[in-house]
Write a protein that holds these residues in place. Structure first.
Motif, PDB file in Angstrom:
ATOM      1  N   VAL A  80      38.742  55.800  42.927  1.00 18.52           N
ATOM      2  CA  VAL A  80      39.382  55.833  41.605  1.00 18.52           C
ATOM      3  C   VAL A  80      39.767  54.423  41.186  1.00 18.52           C
ATOM      4  O   VAL A  80      39.558  53.998  40.050  1.00 18.52           O
ATOM      5  CB  VAL A  80      40.614  56.759  41.609  1.00 18.52           C
ATOM      6  N   SER A  81      40.316  53.661  42.136  1.00 16.04           N
ATOM      7  CA  SER A  81      40.733  52.311  41.763  1.00 16.04           C
ATOM      8  C   SER A  81      39.528  51.451  41.393  1.00 16.04           C
ATOM      9  O   SER A  81      39.617  50.566  40.549  1.00 16.04           O
ATOM     10  CB  SER A  81      41.517  51.662  42.900  1.00 16.04           C
ATOM     11  N   SER A  82      38.388  51.731  42.009  1.00 14.30           N
ATOM     12  CA  SER A  82      37.191  50.992  41.626  1.00 14.30           C
ATOM     13  C   SER A  82      36.790  51.327  40.197  1.00 14.30           C
ATOM     14  O   SER A  82      36.374  50.452  39.439  1.00 14.30           O
ATOM     15  CB  SER A  82      36.024  51.343  42.559  1.00 14.30           C
ATOM     16  N   LEU A  83      36.936  52.608  39.870  1.00 19.30           N
ATOM     17  CA  LEU A  83      36.629  53.001  38.493  1.00 19.30           C
ATOM     18  C   LEU A  83      37.541  52.266  37.521  1.00 19.30           C
ATOM     19  O   LEU A  83      37.082  51.668  36.543  1.00 19.30           O
ATOM     20  CB  LEU A  83      36.778  54.516  38.331  1.00 19.30           C
ATOM     21  N   THR A  84      38.841  52.309  37.796  1.00 23.99           N
ATOM     22  CA  THR A  84      39.761  51.684  36.842  1.00 23.99           C
ATOM     23  C   THR A  84      39.500  50.190  36.749  1.00 23.99           C
ATOM     24  O   THR A  84      39.632  49.591  35.696  1.00 23.99           O
ATOM     25  CB  THR A  84      41.226  51.953  37.228  1.00 23.99           C
ATOM     26  N   MET A  85      39.110  49.598  37.878  1.00 21.55           N
ATOM     27  CA  MET A  85      38.836  48.163  37.854  1.00 21.55           C
ATOM     28  C   MET A  85      37.596  47.863  37.006  1.00 21.55           C
ATOM     29  O   MET A  85      37.603  46.955  36.173  1.00 21.55           O
ATOM     30  CB  MET A  85      38.636  47.682  39.291  1.00 21.55           C
ATOM     31  N   VAL A 115      46.910  48.200  31.054  1.00 20.97           N
ATOM     32  CA  VAL A 115      47.190  49.519  31.645  1.00 20.97           C
ATOM     33  C   VAL A 115      46.279  49.777  32.837  1.00 20.97           C
ATOM     34  O   VAL A 115      46.728  50.168  33.925  1.00 20.97           O
ATOM     35  CB  VAL A 115      46.994  50.621  30.576  1.00 20.97           C
ATOM     36  N   LEU A 116      44.998  49.491  32.665  1.00 18.55           N
ATOM     37  CA  LEU A 116      44.053  49.768  33.748  1.00 18.55           C
ATOM     38  C   LEU A 116      44.344  48.901  34.971  1.00 18.55           C
ATOM     39  O   LEU A 116      44.247  49.349  36.119  1.00 18.55           O
ATOM     40  CB  LEU A 116      42.621  49.525  33.262  1.00 18.55           C
ATOM     41  N   LEU A 117      44.723  47.667  34.729  1.00 14.96           N
ATOM     42  CA  LEU A 117      45.047  46.802  35.867  1.00 14.96           C
ATOM     43  C   LEU A 117      46.266  47.339  36.614  1.00 14.96           C
ATOM     44  O   LEU A 117      46.304  47.357  37.844  1.00 14.96           O
ATOM     45  CB  LEU A 117      45.293  45.370  35.394  1.00 14.96           C
ATOM     46  N   TRP A 118      47.237  47.809  35.839  1.00 13.71           N
ATOM     47  CA  TRP A 118      48.422  48.378  36.498  1.00 13.71           C
ATOM     48  C   TRP A 118      48.037  49.592  37.340  1.00 13.71           C
ATOM     49  O   TRP A 118      48.508  49.763  38.465  1.00 13.71           O
ATOM     50  CB  TRP A 118      49.484  48.775  35.464  1.00 13.71           C
ATOM     51  N   ILE A 119      47.179  50.434  36.787  1.00 11.61           N
ATOM     52  CA  ILE A 119      46.788  51.622  37.552  1.00 11.61           C
ATOM     53  C   ILE A 119      46.084  51.198  38.840  1.00 11.61           C
ATOM     54  O   ILE A 119      46.348  51.710  39.927  1.00 11.61           O
ATOM     55  CB  ILE A 119      45.854  52.532  36.720  1.00 11.61           C
ATOM     56  N   THR A 120      45.195  50.219  38.716  1.00 13.14           N
ATOM     57  CA  THR A 120      44.482  49.757  39.910  1.00 13.14           C
ATOM     58  C   THR A 120      45.465  49.263  40.956  1.00 13.14           C
ATOM     59  O   THR A 120      45.373  49.580  42.149  1.00 13.14           O
ATOM     60  CB  THR A 120      43.506  48.624  39.536  1.00 13.14           C
ATOM     61  N   ALA A 147      27.401  52.990  48.672  1.00 12.69           N
ATOM     62  CA  ALA A 147      27.558  51.537  48.549  1.00 12.69           C
ATOM     63  C   ALA A 147      26.599  50.986  47.500  1.00 12.69           C
ATOM     64  O   ALA A 147      26.955  50.106  46.711  1.00 12.69           O
ATOM     65  CB  ALA A 147      27.305  50.870  49.895  1.00 12.69           C
ATOM     66  N   THR A 148      25.389  51.540  47.479  1.00 14.80           N
ATOM     67  CA  THR A 148      24.420  51.063  46.495  1.00 14.80           C
ATOM     68  C   THR A 148      24.907  51.371  45.078  1.00 14.80           C
ATOM     69  O   THR A 148      24.805  50.528  44.182  1.00 14.80           O
ATOM     70  CB  THR A 148      23.057  51.732  46.733  1.00 14.80           C
ATOM     71  N   LEU A 149      25.454  52.569  44.902  1.00 14.96           N
ATOM     72  CA  LEU A 149      25.981  52.907  43.569  1.00 14.96           C
ATOM     73  C   LEU A 149      27.058  51.912  43.155  1.00 14.96           C
ATOM     74  O   LEU A 149      27.063  51.413  42.023  1.00 14.96           O
ATOM     75  CB  LEU A 149      26.565  54.321  43.586  1.00 14.96           C
ATOM     76  N   VAL A 150      27.969  51.645  44.073  1.00 13.58           N
ATOM     77  CA  VAL A 150      29.039  50.699  43.745  1.00 13.58           C
ATOM     78  C   VAL A 150      28.437  49.347  43.372  1.00 13.58           C
ATOM     79  O   VAL A 150      28.806  48.734  42.367  1.00 13.58           O
ATOM     80  CB  VAL A 150      30.018  50.548  44.937  1.00 13.58           C
ATOM     81  N   ALA A 151      27.495  48.885  44.183  1.00 16.12           N
ATOM     82  CA  ALA A 151      26.935  47.550  43.943  1.00 16.12           C
ATOM     83  C   ALA A 151      26.147  47.501  42.639  1.00 16.12           C
ATOM     84  O   ALA A 151      26.290  46.580  41.849  1.00 16.12           O
ATOM     85  CB  ALA A 151      26.050  47.137  45.113  1.00 16.12           C
ATOM     86  N   VAL A 152      25.346  48.529  42.403  1.00 19.03           N
ATOM     87  CA  VAL A 152      24.454  48.473  41.248  1.00 19.03           C
ATOM     88  C   VAL A 152      25.208  48.670  39.935  1.00 19.03           C
ATOM     89  O   VAL A 152      24.962  47.971  38.959  1.00 19.03           O
ATOM     90  CB  VAL A 152      23.335  49.523  41.383  1.00 19.03           C
ATOM     91  N   TYR A 153      26.166  49.604  39.934  1.00 22.13           N
ATOM     92  CA  TYR A 153      26.828  49.882  38.650  1.00 22.13           C
ATOM     93  C   TYR A 153      28.206  49.246  38.543  1.00 22.13           C
ATOM     94  O   TYR A 153      28.461  48.476  37.618  1.00 22.13           O
ATOM     95  CB  TYR A 153      26.882  51.388  38.406  1.00 22.13           C
ATOM     96  N   PHE A 154      29.103  49.556  39.484  1.00 22.14           N
ATOM     97  CA  PHE A 154      30.433  48.957  39.348  1.00 22.14           C
ATOM     98  C   PHE A 154      30.352  47.435  39.435  1.00 22.14           C
ATOM     99  O   PHE A 154      31.052  46.719  38.728  1.00 22.14           O
ATOM    100  CB  PHE A 154      31.375  49.484  40.444  1.00 22.14           C
ATOM    101  N   MET A 155      29.509  46.954  40.309  1.00 29.64           N
ATOM    102  CA  MET A 155      29.389  45.491  40.418  1.00 29.64           C
ATOM    103  C   MET A 155      28.252  44.975  39.542  1.00 29.64           C
ATOM    104  O   MET A 155      27.853  43.834  39.639  1.00 29.64           O
ATOM    105  CB  MET A 155      29.165  45.092  41.884  1.00 29.64           C
ATOM    106  N   HIS A 156      27.755  45.831  38.704  1.00 23.65           N
ATOM    107  CA  HIS A 156      26.664  45.553  37.760  1.00 23.65           C
ATOM    108  C   HIS A 156      25.588  44.604  38.282  1.00 23.65           C
ATOM    109  O   HIS A 156      25.087  43.750  37.559  1.00 23.65           O
ATOM    110  CB  HIS A 156      27.190  45.086  36.405  1.00 23.65           C
ATOM    111  N   LEU A 157      25.211  44.790  39.516  1.00 24.65           N
ATOM    112  CA  LEU A 157      24.123  43.975  40.059  1.00 24.65           C
ATOM    113  C   LEU A 157      22.847  44.161  39.257  1.00 24.65           C
ATOM    114  O   LEU A 157      22.028  43.258  39.139  1.00 24.65           O
ATOM    115  CB  LEU A 157      23.834  44.383  41.512  1.00 24.65           C
ATOM    116  N   ARG A 158      22.714  45.358  38.742  1.00 22.58           N
ATOM    117  CA  ARG A 158      21.513  45.683  38.007  1.00 22.58           C
ATOM    118  C   ARG A 158      21.274  44.740  36.838  1.00 22.58           C
ATOM    119  O   ARG A 158      20.138  44.482  36.448  1.00 22.58           O
ATOM    120  CB  ARG A 158      21.685  47.101  37.486  1.00 22.58           C
TER     121      ARG A 158
END
Ligand code: HEM
Ligand SMILES: [Cu+2]
Lengths: 297, 566, 123
Positions: free
Chosen positions: A90-95, A112-117, C64-75
């Motif tokens: 969840v924190s990764s999402l908010t980040m 707000v999002l930073l606070w939630i994270t 981990a790949t999902l995190v890297a590709v989307y959250f870390m926007h490696l793509r």
């Protein structure tokens, strides 16, 4: 920057105050951003190699002595591990969302999002504390302070640990956690003979108080030698991971401070992005730690 | 202050005394604070230089004490325990405080951005942070020395490092912090080279020094973190006995060696690659010939960096490593000699039919080629399984790594220091004195370490304070050589320091080099360049002519350059 | 190494070009991660025998790949960054696999020594 913000809420290509955040040795905001981006990724690479040492130790001991891991992991609470996994996701999402907010100059949302994270990071550490405390109550400390280690290596324990600080023996926690004890003795009906031997050898040679391991509720200690190695690895991995969480909290706090001053906008959001990347890596490592440490059988 | 390809303009300005403060980074601001909090890569480089030379001096004193004790086979003034501490501190100070940061952090920091025609490295604050981490690491080392010393050898092998009563944890904290200092330097350089090359400087128009620094940085990023975690695990082992490395607790000491050498073998390439980069510059400039085989030298830097990761097990042939691993590592070890040899042959080919001028930097470069070749070739004996059984842990090893590290890296470092000294401080040193001490260093070095090959091959073990009669003659030669070497080193640094007071003013381009750092005045202005100067082939000397009046080289409009500049 | 030394000078707008992740991608990734975490926990009860750990690692790698590709926007980054990252993983693999290979090779000797010591202590 605040002026810029209000006039160009959603303009990703504003033409004003461009030099505000460009250091003198860069030619353009883009060059600065690209440098920062490459820099943080290079840093993440060092982090990966840094953690690789612990994964290496894990791989070797697990491959050579799976019984240690199977046995010791029973002491961990998989539910708490799963909970923390969800918290971090969840924190990764908010980040990640916060980065988006910064890119779109959505100042309030960003804060707000930073606070939630930040709060979720706090929750993660809270759960971690609960976990560690229960371990400690069961005298499952790292290294020679671990009661399994003291039972197996009484002479080493005498060398490094004062008598008062030595484990009080397993008998009490057998009653504290009866379920545990039973589970163990079932699991290890077929313990290898060598392990048995060893305990007795110590009991005779050392004549040590803790060597009455027979009366001790943790089946694991009798059957499997070197259980403490798991705890050594567990504490190192989760401990160093937790230190990274704390570092990340510091960085997020700093972002909040700067965001409050209105420093981030579509023209300058590098730091939010970089801290975000770091935060995701910490999450990514946990994604591996969770099954490796908590889900073993 | 605009910068073109005509350095004479600055010169004129300087001679007129019309210099403004901004025109000289040394004068741009004053006061202790202006140095301690500076973000200028040049000043950070100078601070690093001072720190590194002090460490070298300290390590050198330890070395001379060791050598003095070894003058006879019986006790002179050190007990066995003191001897153990002394060689540990010597090794640890020399490796972690001196040689690893020496070329990249001191010379590289100063030269790299100027070579790129830029104002600074990508992350100036991180650069300063790296220096302060170095200082903190040095303080940890000092604390370890003061509060009980250290006697594990610089390698910290378990189980001894877990049981000794000396200050292992303090030293490991020092190593940990120094590791981060090194990582920050490498990270900064990678990003700077990737994103800040000036217009026209493609990868294959970069000076070879930059290629070698880039390769070094790759190793720093990939290997150093492993040293960091090794240190932390060992600290935990010592403090808590977690049982990963300590056999007393069911741990595996051979595993420690894997961890340690996964860093420390690549680390020897952190030491030697930048040295090779300096030599590539020196050989070309002082032969006044285009470097031979540019691409081969560039690629071989990268190849060395990568192959260097595949051979760490050659340090573990006799320590319980499996036969399978030993055979594989032995075979791979030989592969590293290929790119190293490529470099040496290319340097020789560059000199062939060149018009060689024996300025002091070139003397060091020639010394380097000679000594590095001996060091490298003796490495093959150590990489071969059968011979290493005999040679392991003897003075043969000591001689080998001193030929590579001291004969290689240190000599190149001093050569580079002489080469860039006019740029760094704007003064010329005394050429004859420089050459004289180079000769003394060369002779002293060989007298110190060559006898060690012989006694090592005859079975004199390393890390021993006492020895039998039969080795005495070699030890005495070695000790004499060491003091000669000491005199040479002090003299070599002395010549440079003396020039700060008495040296002639340096021209912008005293050597007629064509890399960008010679296109700004000596010393460079605070911001180096207003705009990056035009980039040409870094090894094309056809447009440079010696100008009597300047005392240095100036660019003349000559025949069209082979490669377009802009 | 295709990245350029200089940003294109001709772009005279001062904005930064970086991809903005859409809300649907962010939440889609998030949902996938939750599902996969659930899956990891759910199959924990099932015993796959020796391949247990590989199943768990497989799922973790997908996450981990999902995190890297989307959250870390490696793509959306320059290929250089993705390559560097993968490259570093190769070194991790080298480190772990070679050390592990060696440890497995000499383990019988360690075991033999241990047994001998136990024997001795028992006598
Ligand atoms: C570039 C400079 C130098 C470096 C990087 C360096 C590095 C080292 C290292 C790593 C060791 C091994 C320490 C250990 O076994 O733990 C060592 C040992 C030693 N070094 Fe140096 N060293 C340098 C210069 C010198 C000089 C100039 C001398 C003598 C004048 C010297 C004499 C010795 C001696 C006598 C030993 C101990 C050998 C033994 O007892 O095994 N070193 N050095
Ligand atoms: Cu090596």
């Amino acid at each position: 920057m605040t002026v810029a913000e209000s006039t160009h809420e959603h303009d990703a290509h504003g033409h004003h105050s461009p030099e505000a955040h460009v250091a003198h040795h860069f030619e353009s905001p883009q060059q600065q951003f690209d440098s920062g981006k490459l820099g943080i990724w290079m840093f993440l690479i060092t982090e990966v190699l840094f953690f690789s040492g612990m994964f290496c130790a894990y791989a070797i001991y697990r491959s050579l002595h799976p019984e240690i891991f199977i046995d010791a992991a029973k002491e961990l609470n998989a539910m708490l591990g799963a909970l923390n996994t969800v918290v971090l996701i969840v924190s990764s999402l908010t980040m990640a969302w916060a980065v988006r907010a910064a890119q779109l100059s959505q100042k309030k949302l960003l804060i707000v999002l930073l606070w939630i994270t930040l709060a979720l990071a706090g929750v993660f550490l809270g759960v971690k504390t609960v976990e560690y405390t229960t371990k400690f109550q069961h005298e499952l400390y790292p290294g020679i302070y671990n009661h399994f280690a003291q039972e197996q290596y009484p002479t080493v324990a005498d060398k490094y640990v004062s008598k008062e600080n030595q484990a009080s023996g397993g008998a009490e926690h057998a009653t504290e956690a009866p379920a545990h004890g039973e589970e163990h003795s079932e699991e290890h009906g077929s313990t290898p003979a060598t392990g048995e031997h060893e305990e007795h050898a110590h009991a005779e040679a050392g004549g040590h108080a803790h060597a009455e391991a027979g009366g001790h509720g943790h089946g694991g200690a009798q059957g499997v030698r070197n259980i403490h190695i798991f705890f050594g690895i567990y504490y190192m991995m989760t401990g160093i991971h937790a230190i990274h969480i704390i570092g990340g909290m510091g960085a997020i706090g700093w972002l909040i401070y700067r965001a409050n001053k209105g420093e981030f906008s579509s023209e300058y959001f590098g730091p939010v992005d970089y801290v975000g990347l770091y935060w995701h890596l910490v999450d990514l490592i946990w994604i591996y730690l969770f099954p490796l440490l908590y889900l073993i059988h | 202050m605009s910068v073109g390809s005509t350095p004479d303009k600055f010169q004129a300005a300087n001679l007129d005394g019309a210099q403004t403060r901004e025109d000289n980074y040394l004068l741009a601001s004053s006061g202790v604070g202006s140095w301690l909090f500076t973000l200028d890569h040049k000043r950070i480089g100078v601070m690093y230089l001072v720190g590194i030379l002090v460490s070298f001096f300290l390590g050198g004193i330890f070395a001379l004490i060791l050598r003095a004790e070894l003058f006879t086979g019986t006790k002179l003034f050190l007990t066995e325990d003191q001897y153990n501490q002394m060689f540990t501190l010597h090794g640890a100070v020399m490796t972690f405080l001196f040689i690893i940061p020496s070329i990249p952090a001191a010379l590289g920091n100063f030269v790299l951005p100027v070579m790129l025609g830029q104002k600074d490295v990508a992350f100036p604050r991180m650069n300063l942070g790296s220096f302060y981490l170095w200082v903190v690491g040095a303080i940890f080392f000092l604390c370890a020395i003061i509060f009980g010393g250290l006697d594990t050898g610089w390698t910290f092998y378990t189980p001894y490092s877990v049981t000794t009563s000396t200050r292992v944890i303090l030293a490991l904290l020092g190593v940990f912090v120094l590791g981060f200092s090194s990582i920050f330097t490498g990270l900064n350089f990678i990003v700077t080279i990737n994103t800040m090359r000036p217009h026209g400087m493609t990868w294959f128009k970069m000076p070879l020094f930059l290629w070698s620094i880039y390769a070094t940085s790759i190793i720093q990023l990939l290997a150093t973190p492993v040293l960091g975690i090794t240190g932390l695990l060992l600290i935990a082992e010592r403090a808590l006995h977690i049982g990963i490395f300590d056999p007393e607790m069911g741990g595996d000491p051979v595993l420690f060696q894997h961890f340690f050498w996964f860093y420390s073998h690549p680390a020897v390439y952190i030491m030697i690659l930048p040295a090779m980069g300096i030599i590539s510059e020196l050989i070309a400039v002082f032969s006044r010939k285009h470097i031979f085989g540019y691409r081969f030298i560039a690629y071989s830097s990268i190849a060395i960096a990568l192959l260097g990761f595949l051979v760490w097990g050659h340090h573990m042939f006799v320590s319980g490593q499996s036969q399978l691993a030993a055979v594989v590592f032995s075979g791979l070890t030989f592969s590293v000699s290929i790119p190293s040899a490529i470099k040496v042959f290319n340097w020789l080919a560059t000199m062939y039919k060149g018009s060689i001028s024996l300025a002091t930097p070139m003397c060091y470069a020639l010394a380097f080629i000679f000594l590095f070749t001996i060091g490298g070739l003796t490495g093959l004996f150590l990489g071969a399984l059968a011979t290493d059984i005999q040679l392991h842990d003897t003075y043969f090893v000591v001689a080998h790594f001193h030929y590579v590290m001291m004969g290689g890296t240190l000599v190149a470092f001093v050569g580079g220091l002489y080469y860039w000294w006019p740029k760094m401080f704007g003064v010329m040193y005394n050429e004859n004195a420089g050459r004289l001490f180079c000769l003394i260093v060369f002779l002293g070095f060989n007298l110190t370490f060559f006898p060690q090959f012989i006694m090592g091959a005859r079975g004199m073990p390393r890390r021993y304070a006492r020895y039998v009669e039969e080795f005495q003659i070699y030890h005495q030669l070695s000790t004499l050589g060491a003091f000669l070497l000491g005199i040479g080193m002090v003299g070599a640094i002395g010549v440079l320091l003396y020039s700060l007071y008495r040296g002639k003013k340096a021209p912008a381009n005293p050597w007629g080099a064509n890399t960008l750092e010679w296109m700004c005045s000596s010393p460079p202005p605070l911001a180096n360049f207003d705009n990056p100067p035009p980039v040409g082939d870094p090894y094309d000397y056809s447009n440079l002519r010696y100008d009597e009046r300047e005392g240095g080289y100036v660019t003349v409009p000559g025949p069209a350059k082979k490669t377009s500049s802009h | 190494m295709s990245d350029h030394a200089q940003p294109n000078d001709d772009s005279h707008d001062h904005g930064i070009h970086a991809h903005v992740m859409s809300m649907s991608t962010l939440f889609g990734t998030f949902a996938a991660l939750l599902v996969l975490t659930g899956l990891t926990v759910a199959i924990y009860e099932i015993d796959f025998g020796a391949i247990d750990i590989w199943v768990a690692m497989g799922i973790a790698t997908v996450k981990a790949t999902l995190v890297a590709v989307y959250f870390m926007h490696l793509r959306y980054e320059k290929p250089f960054i993705t390559l560097s990252f993968l490259f570093s993983l190769a070194f991790v693999a080298l480190f772990i696999s070679v050390s592990l290979m060696d440890a497995r090779e000499y383990e019988p000797q360690v075991e033999a020594l241990h047994n001998a010591q136990m024997q001795e202590a028992a006598e």
